[in-house]
Write a protein that holds these residues in place. Structure first.
Motif, mmCIF file in Angstrom:
data_model
loop_
_atom_site.group_PDB
_atom_site.id
_atom_site.type_symbol
_atom_site.label_atom_id
_atom_site.label_comp_id
_atom_site.label_asym_id
_atom_site.label_seq_id
_atom_site.Cartn_x
_atom_site.Cartn_y
_atom_site.Cartn_z
ATOM 1 N N TYR A 158 0.413 -1.318 -0.223
ATOM 2 C CA TYR A 158 0.115 0.313 -0.130
ATOM 3 C C TYR A 158 0.748 1.080 0.217
ATOM 4 O O TYR A 158 0.286 2.158 0.512
ATOM 5 N N ASN B 177 -7.523 -0.263 7.665
ATOM 6 C CA ASN B 177 -7.145 -1.639 7.972
ATOM 7 C C ASN B 177 -8.494 -2.787 8.023
ATOM 8 O O ASN B 177 -9.031 -2.857 7.240
ATOM 9 N N ARG B 178 -8.343 -3.497 9.486
ATOM 10 C CA ARG B 178 -8.903 -4.738 9.511
ATOM 11 C C ARG B 178 -10.392 -4.584 10.436
ATOM 12 O O ARG B 178 -10.797 -3.964 10.573
ATOM 13 N N LEU C 161 -8.619 -6.894 5.252
ATOM 14 C CA LEU C 161 -7.995 -5.513 5.727
ATOM 15 C C LEU C 161 -7.644 -4.404 3.929
ATOM 16 O O LEU C 161 -7.786 -5.112 2.886
ATOM 17 N N TYR D 27 2.428 2.144 12.561
ATOM 18 C CA TYR D 27 3.283 1.265 12.135
ATOM 19 C C TYR D 27 4.504 1.850 11.765
ATOM 20 O O TYR D 27 4.685 2.905 9.977
HETATM 21 C C1 BGC Z 1 -1.477 -1.773 8.907
HETATM 22 C C2 BGC Z 1 -0.133 -3.160 9.234
HETATM 23 C C3 BGC Z 1 0.017 -3.771 7.409
HETATM 24 C C4 BGC Z 1 0.237 -2.496 6.653
HETATM 25 C C5 BGC Z 1 0.686 -2.879 4.971
HETATM 26 C C6 BGC Z 1 -1.044 -0.920 7.795
HETATM 27 O O1 BGC Z 1 -1.733 -0.007 8.147
HETATM 28 O O2 BGC Z 1 -1.996 -1.659 10.225
HETATM 29 O O3 BGC Z 1 -0.783 -4.179 9.810
HETATM 30 O O4 BGC Z 1 0.383 -4.735 7.249
HETATM 31 O O5 BGC Z 1 -0.956 -1.380 6.552
HETATM 32 O O6 BGC Z 1 -0.507 -3.656 4.780
#
Ligand code: BGC
Length: 384
Positions: free
Chosen positions: A109, A119-120, A144, A323
């Motif tokens: 990303y 996010n998730r 995600l 992150y």
């Molecule tokens: C997430 C991570 C993820 C990363 C890249 C972040 O926003 O919190 O867990 O691995 O994005 O994908």
């Protein structure tokens, strides 16, 4: 666009000189660009094609002080961001690739606008108004950053514009009802504005025809050394005295824990690397901003002591994901062929809390027909 004047002015001067008219003419005023002063401008160029033949464009935004942001129509991705250090030397301070190919092959990303839900969402499922929705699952059991083909992997429409204090790009995308499992046609607009006060402002807007969760963010990986080493010496401050602890799948437990007395505490400036070994895997947490969201407030500050580059993040969102590029492992060869190792960049993703659609105690992320999702985040750059 003042730059367009530059070539004709120079050509005219050359013509006059060649015709021997130079003596008779008063000296022509020196255009700004000749004096070494950048002129605010925005330019479009082709950046490649998708496998299906669709064209991707890239826009270069330059402010009056020479800061430069390049944004492409694929993923609304911020491809590069040139910022001066304390001596005035510019360097690109976001991770990514030199060409479109890299972004098409594999990207965590880099620089993208993430959506429909940043996010998730646990187990890729949520219930809304008595109905259960099943989303695309792309992170173990979880959903995600919008799913298999999120907003980071689609082509956006783009309209460049200029205003008194900056240049901007308005991007648009219509996310269809059912895309990645989400309900409702979601009409999204993202506006980047690079101001002459050295701010990169991002305005997000969305409307829907069915109730749906929405949580948009920008996923730039910053590295204020210009990407020459990891980010562990960057000093971070976060305006948050709580965070949302997560389970092994990085899904919030629902609690809001205090940061005080833990390696999570960034209420005063701390180098990323100073306590990272005490945080399993590194920082990848949503901080609960003390402002509570709703009005613009300072959320974070990052300082790179070597170059003096400083970034402040202001937002009206209630959370920020900090992150530290924990999943970078040197297998990605980014700009200039450089291997991006662990902690080579950090993200400060302004957002609503992860998994909010399944967490009744978190602020709601549901957008309903007739309402407008509207949020702003400003990245302000300076040196010290
Ligand atoms: C997430 C991570 C993820 C990363 C890249 C972040 O926003 O919190 O867990 O691995 O994005 O994908």
């Amino acid at each position: 666009m003042k730059k367009a004047l530059f070539l004709p002015v120079v050509s005219l001067a050359l013509l006059l000189a060649a015709a021997g008219c130079r003596k008779a003419e008063p000296p022509a005023p020196v255009p700004e660009a000749v004096k070494g002063q950048p002129t605010m401008n925005i330019q479009k160029a082709p950046f490649g094609r998708l496998p299906d033949g669709a064209n991707v464009d890239i826009y270069t935004l330059v402010n009056a002080r020479g800061l430069k942001a390049r944004i492409m129509t694929y993923g609304a991705i911020l491809v590069s961001l040139d910022l001066p250090d304390r001596t005035g030397a510019f360097a690109d301070c976001v991770l990514g690739y030199d060409s479109l190919d890299g972004y098409l092959k594999t990207t965590p990303y880099f620089g993208a606008i993430v959506g429909r839900y940043g996010n998730r969402i646990a187990k890729g499922s949520f219930s809304l108004e008595g109905k259960t929705y099943v989303l695309a699952v792309n992170d173990g059991k979880n959903h995600l950053h919008g799913g298999v083909k999120g907003f980071d992997k689609v082509i956006w429409t783009a309209e460049p514009f200029e205003e008194a204090n900056g240049v901007g790009l308005k991007l648009g995308y219509l996310s269809k009802d059912g895309e990645e499992g989400y309900p409702g046609n979601l009409n999204v607009t993202v506006v980047y504005l690079l101001t002459n006060d050295d701010e990169l402002r991002i305005d997000y807007e969305a409307t829907t025809d069915k109730a749906t969760p929405v949580n948009l963010t920008s996923h730039s990986y910053f590295n204020f050394t210009g990407g020459s080493r990891d980010v562990l010496t960057h000093e971070i401050t976060l305006a948050a005295d709580r965070y949302t602890p997560v389970d092994a799948g990085l899904i919030p437990t629902g609690k809001l824990d205090p940061v005080a007395g833990t390696p999570m505490d960034f209420t005063t400036p701390v180098a990323i690397g100073s306590r990272i070994d005490r945080v399993a895997g590194g920082y990848d947490h949503n901080y609960v901003l003390t402002s509570g969201g709703g009005a613009m407030a300072l959320a974070a500050r990052a300082v790179e002591p070597g170059s003096g580059r400083v970034m402040e993040v202001l937002t009206d969102q209630p959370g920020i994901q900090f992150y530290t590029g924990n999943f970078l492992d040197g297998t990605i060869a980014g700009k200039g062929g450089r291997a991006y190792g662990k902690h080579w960049g950090f993200c400060l993703e302004t957002q609503h809390f992860p998994d909010s659609p399944n967490q009744p105690s978190f602020p709601t992320t549901i957008l309903r027909p007739g309402d407008t999702y509207r949020t702003r985040t400003t990245f302000k750059f300076s040196v010290k």
